[in-house]
Design a protein around this motif. Structure first.
Motif, PDB file in Angstrom:
ATOM      1  N   ILE A 252     -12.180  31.325 -14.524  1.00 12.85           N
ATOM      2  CA  ILE A 252     -11.185  30.721 -13.627  1.00 12.85           C
ATOM      3  C   ILE A 252      -9.791  30.835 -14.234  1.00 12.85           C
ATOM      4  O   ILE A 252      -8.814  31.113 -13.524  1.00 12.85           O
ATOM      5  CB  ILE A 252     -11.539  29.254 -13.336  1.00 12.85           C
ATOM      6  N   TYR A 253      -9.684  30.646 -15.545  1.00 14.88           N
ATOM      7  CA  TYR A 253      -8.373  30.761 -16.187  1.00 14.88           C
ATOM      8  C   TYR A 253      -7.803  32.163 -16.013  1.00 14.88           C
ATOM      9  O   TYR A 253      -6.595  32.340 -15.849  1.00 14.88           O
ATOM     10  CB  TYR A 253      -8.476  30.430 -17.678  1.00 14.88           C
ATOM     11  N   ALA A 254      -8.681  33.174 -16.065  1.00 20.01           N
ATOM     12  CA  ALA A 254      -8.212  34.551 -15.933  1.00 20.01           C
ATOM     13  C   ALA A 254      -7.618  34.825 -14.559  1.00 20.01           C
ATOM     14  O   ALA A 254      -6.762  35.701 -14.408  1.00 20.01           O
ATOM     15  CB  ALA A 254      -9.363  35.517 -16.215  1.00 20.01           C
ATOM     16  N   LEU A 255      -8.050  34.073 -13.551  1.00 22.16           N
ATOM     17  CA  LEU A 255      -7.554  34.260 -12.188  1.00 22.16           C
ATOM     18  C   LEU A 255      -6.493  33.239 -11.804  1.00 22.16           C
ATOM     19  O   LEU A 255      -5.953  33.288 -10.693  1.00 22.16           O
ATOM     20  CB  LEU A 255      -8.702  34.103 -11.174  1.00 22.16           C
ATOM     21  N   ALA A 256      -6.198  32.312 -12.700  1.00 25.19           N
ATOM     22  CA  ALA A 256      -5.441  31.111 -12.332  1.00 25.19           C
ATOM     23  C   ALA A 256      -4.075  31.428 -11.725  1.00 25.19           C
ATOM     24  O   ALA A 256      -3.653  30.761 -10.776  1.00 25.19           O
ATOM     25  CB  ALA A 256      -5.284  30.198 -13.552  1.00 25.19           C
ATOM     26  N   ALA A 257      -3.386  32.426 -12.248  1.00 25.41           N
ATOM     27  CA  ALA A 257      -2.049  32.716 -11.723  1.00 25.41           C
ATOM     28  C   ALA A 257      -2.114  33.153 -10.266  1.00 25.41           C
ATOM     29  O   ALA A 257      -1.334  32.688  -9.425  1.00 25.41           O
ATOM     30  CB  ALA A 257      -1.374  33.790 -12.578  1.00 25.41           C
ATOM     31  N   ASP A 258      -3.055  34.051  -9.946  1.00 26.92           N
ATOM     32  CA  ASP A 258      -3.202  34.492  -8.557  1.00 26.92           C
ATOM     33  C   ASP A 258      -3.622  33.335  -7.653  1.00 26.92           C
ATOM     34  O   ASP A 258      -3.099  33.179  -6.541  1.00 26.92           O
ATOM     35  CB  ASP A 258      -4.254  35.600  -8.464  1.00 26.92           C
ATOM     36  N   LEU A 259      -4.570  32.526  -8.118  1.00 29.00           N
ATOM     37  CA  LEU A 259      -5.055  31.417  -7.307  1.00 29.00           C
ATOM     38  C   LEU A 259      -3.958  30.377  -7.083  1.00 29.00           C
ATOM     39  O   LEU A 259      -3.783  29.860  -5.970  1.00 29.00           O
ATOM     40  CB  LEU A 259      -6.268  30.771  -7.975  1.00 29.00           C
ATOM     41  N   ARG A 260      -3.215  30.076  -8.144  1.00 26.31           N
ATOM     42  CA  ARG A 260      -2.125  29.088  -8.033  1.00 26.31           C
ATOM     43  C   ARG A 260      -1.067  29.561  -7.041  1.00 26.31           C
ATOM     44  O   ARG A 260      -0.603  28.794  -6.186  1.00 26.31           O
ATOM     45  CB  ARG A 260      -1.486  28.880  -9.405  1.00 26.31           C
ATOM     46  N   GLU A 261      -0.711  30.836  -7.121  1.00 21.69           N
ATOM     47  CA  GLU A 261       0.335  31.334  -6.240  1.00 21.69           C
ATOM     48  C   GLU A 261      -0.143  31.405  -4.791  1.00 21.69           C
ATOM     49  O   GLU A 261       0.639  31.178  -3.859  1.00 21.69           O
ATOM     50  CB  GLU A 261       0.824  32.693  -6.741  1.00 21.69           C
ATOM     51  N   ALA A 262      -1.429  31.684  -4.598  1.00 20.23           N
ATOM     52  CA  ALA A 262      -1.968  31.669  -3.237  1.00 20.23           C
ATOM     53  C   ALA A 262      -1.915  30.256  -2.651  1.00 20.23           C
ATOM     54  O   ALA A 262      -1.579  30.071  -1.469  1.00 20.23           O
ATOM     55  CB  ALA A 262      -3.398  32.194  -3.243  1.00 20.23           C
ATOM     56  N   ILE A 263      -2.228  29.260  -3.472  1.00 16.69           N
ATOM     57  CA  ILE A 263      -2.157  27.864  -3.019  1.00 16.69           C
ATOM     58  C   ILE A 263      -0.719  27.480  -2.697  1.00 16.69           C
ATOM     59  O   ILE A 263      -0.446  26.799  -1.698  1.00 16.69           O
ATOM     60  CB  ILE A 263      -2.774  26.930  -4.079  1.00 16.69           C
ATOM     61  N   GLU A 264       0.211  27.925  -3.525  1.00 13.56           N
ATOM     62  CA  GLU A 264       1.619  27.612  -3.273  1.00 13.56           C
ATOM     63  C   GLU A 264       2.100  28.220  -1.951  1.00 13.56           C
ATOM     64  O   GLU A 264       2.904  27.625  -1.237  1.00 13.56           O
ATOM     65  CB  GLU A 264       2.482  28.111  -4.437  1.00 13.56           C
ATOM     66  N   ARG A 265       1.576  29.408  -1.614  1.00 17.17           N
ATOM     67  CA  ARG A 265       1.967  30.070  -0.365  1.00 17.17           C
ATOM     68  C   ARG A 265       1.282  29.461   0.855  1.00 17.17           C
ATOM     69  O   ARG A 265       1.902  29.277   1.899  1.00 17.17           O
ATOM     70  CB  ARG A 265       1.615  31.567  -0.401  1.00 17.17           C
ATOM     71  N   GLU A 266      -0.007  29.170   0.715  1.00 20.79           N
ATOM     72  CA  GLU A 266      -0.833  28.853   1.881  1.00 20.79           C
ATOM     73  C   GLU A 266      -1.311  27.408   1.941  1.00 20.79           C
ATOM     74  O   GLU A 266      -1.891  26.990   2.941  1.00 20.79           O
ATOM     75  CB  GLU A 266      -2.039  29.790   1.895  1.00 20.79           C
ATOM     76  N   GLY A 267      -1.101  26.645   0.871  1.00 21.33           N
ATOM     77  CA  GLY A 267      -1.558  25.262   0.850  1.00 21.33           C
ATOM     78  C   GLY A 267      -2.943  25.087   0.288  1.00 21.33           C
ATOM     79  O   GLY A 267      -3.324  23.989  -0.129  1.00 21.33           O
ATOM     80  N   ALA A 268      -3.741  26.154   0.279  1.00 23.42           N
ATOM     81  CA  ALA A 268      -5.088  26.177  -0.290  1.00 23.42           C
ATOM     82  C   ALA A 268      -5.521  27.641  -0.324  1.00 23.42           C
ATOM     83  O   ALA A 268      -4.850  28.505   0.261  1.00 23.42           O
ATOM     84  CB  ALA A 268      -6.065  25.342   0.534  1.00 23.42           C
ATOM     85  N   THR A 269      -6.611  27.934  -1.021  1.00 21.88           N
ATOM     86  CA  THR A 269      -7.128  29.304  -1.024  1.00 21.88           C
ATOM     87  C   THR A 269      -8.638  29.261  -1.221  1.00 21.88           C
ATOM     88  O   THR A 269      -9.177  28.255  -1.688  1.00 21.88           O
ATOM     89  CB  THR A 269      -6.447  30.158  -2.112  1.00 21.88           C
TER      90      THR A 269
END
Length: 422
Positions: A252-269
């Protein structure tokens, strides 16, 4: 402020983590007098805790693949690594009597896996070289060109020809990196990107029953499927852990930047996990379609597909209770389990943080564009990387670059200590 600043003869380093200590070592080797200021009672506390389970010093991945781990900042960080890369870091550790080895994952560790011997030897060498340490000195802001500190003896101020700030981000605040520097930097007009959690877990709205039963249970191996910031479909195999709040762990840490930015854009992912990466979906569907007789569906899943209780629990979270007996739907969900991620965990829980002083605000030597003689290094700068040794390597490399730049700045200003009078 009434406190009169005390003059320092050379470089002030504010922050006693790896970046600050490397800046101090580099400047001292160039002949500059160095004073290190640390808010806690000793230096390197986060470094010690990070190495508690085995100090992951760097990674053996060759460049330029190594550089790519720094995402959109890879070009800037690559320039730091040109001066001090993973090979140089291993050689440097050897100079302190610390031999290293490459683990099966490519990560590099000290032979004894411990951080304390390296830190003790390093601090001892710095002291012997003449570096002065001032602990329990918490930086609180600028006083013109001087530096203000809270100390056990009250407020003090110091003025130095140059300063390297290496105060970390905002993760693990109890160890010193609490992000308190952001406000005084912003007040001074320094461009700081908001600090955000990196290498972090994510919240999932588990049912209370699932959270209570399976919190702390590992999922391994699994394959994550997600969409990166460029809209490309990605996948990665690894391990993660169910937490009471959601999910965390190295994958999860390895993907965290992509996941965090998707949440910031869309509210959730939504993240998808293949819970049975070694199984073909068609064969899995056929196995689940076999008659189960009087066995429960859970027992049938275990016998025919090797499904552990936590995997069965995840199926219930995704498909509801009772589970449908449809082998097509069960197999498809086992191969692409949807996890709705609501938010990153709080930054105080994260391994590291993103954001910080924007790289556009510093020059190639990491000196602030609008504040000559003030340099910034380490996690205070706006870059991020996954775990695996990349974080520490960039901290060391940026510290060396800032220390070298500060030494050159002091020399250019004629600010070296005066010669004794005759």
């Amino acid at each position: 402020m009434s406190t009169r600043p005390l003059p320092l003869p050379g470089l002030a380093v504010v922050g006693g983590g790896p970046a600050g200590l490397m800046a101090a070592e580099t400047a001292r080797a160039a002949g500059v007098e160095v004073d290190v200021f640390e808010a806690k009672g000793s230096v390197g506390r986060k470094f010690l805790i990070a190495g508690k389970g085995g100090l992951n010093l760097t990674h053996s991945l060759p460049r330029p693949a190594f550089d790519a781990r720094y995402r959109e900042r890879q070009e800037a960080v690559a320039a730091w690594l040109d001066g001090f890369d993973a090979h140089a870091l291993r050689d440097w550790a050897r100079g302190l009597g610390i031999e290293t080895f490459v683990g099966t994952s490519g990560r590099v560790f000290p032979v004894d896996l411990k951080a304390a011997p390296l830190l003790r030897g390093w601090v001892r060498r710095l002291r012997e070289s003449g570096v002065r340490f001032h602990v329990q000195h918490r930086w609180t802001g600028f006083d013109g060109q001087a530096l203000r500190f809270e100390t056990p003896d009250g407020e003090r101020a110091f003025a130095a020809p140059a300063t390297v700030f290496a105060l970390g981000g905002a993760s693990w605040p109890e160890l010193g990196s609490d992000g308190a520097w952001v406000a005084p930097f912003a007040q001074a007009g320094i461009d700081v990107a908001p600090l955000r959690p990196a290498n972090c877990g994510f919240d999932i709205a588990w049912t209370p029953h699932f959270a209570a039963r399976f919190a702390g249970t590992p999922l391994k191996p699994v394959v994550a499927h997600w969409t990166d910031v460029h809209g490309a479909a990605r996948e990665l195999q690894g391990e993660c852990v169910v937490s009471r709040a959601g999910i965390e762990g190295s994958l999860i840490y390895a993907l965290a930047a992509d996941l965090r930015e998707a949440i910031e854009r869309e509210g959730a992912t939504t993240l998808h996990l293949d819970l049975v990466p070694g199984r073909d979906e068609t064969a899995l569907r056929a196995a689940l379609a076999r008659p189960r007789g009087g066995r429960s569906l859970g027992e049938h899943l275990r016998r025919q597909a090797g499904i552990a209780p936590v995997q069965a629990g995840l199926l219930v979270e995704a498909l509801g209770h009772p589970l449908p007996a449809d082998p097509l739907r069960l197999a498809a969900t086992l191969k692409r389990l949807p996890l709705r991620l609501a938010s990153p965990r709080p930054i105080a829980e994260a391994i590291s943080s993103a954001g910080g002083v924007r790289l556009e605000a510093v020059d190639e030597n990491l000196m602030l564009q609008g504040r000559p003689g003030t340099f910034v290094a380490g996690e205070m700068l706006d870059w991020e990387a996954p775990t695996g040794g990349y974080l520490l390597t960039a901290c060391f490399a940026s510290g060396l670059r800032a220390g070298r730049g500060a030494a050159a700045f002091i020399a250019s200003q004629g600010s070296s200590p005066p010669l004794p009078s005759r």
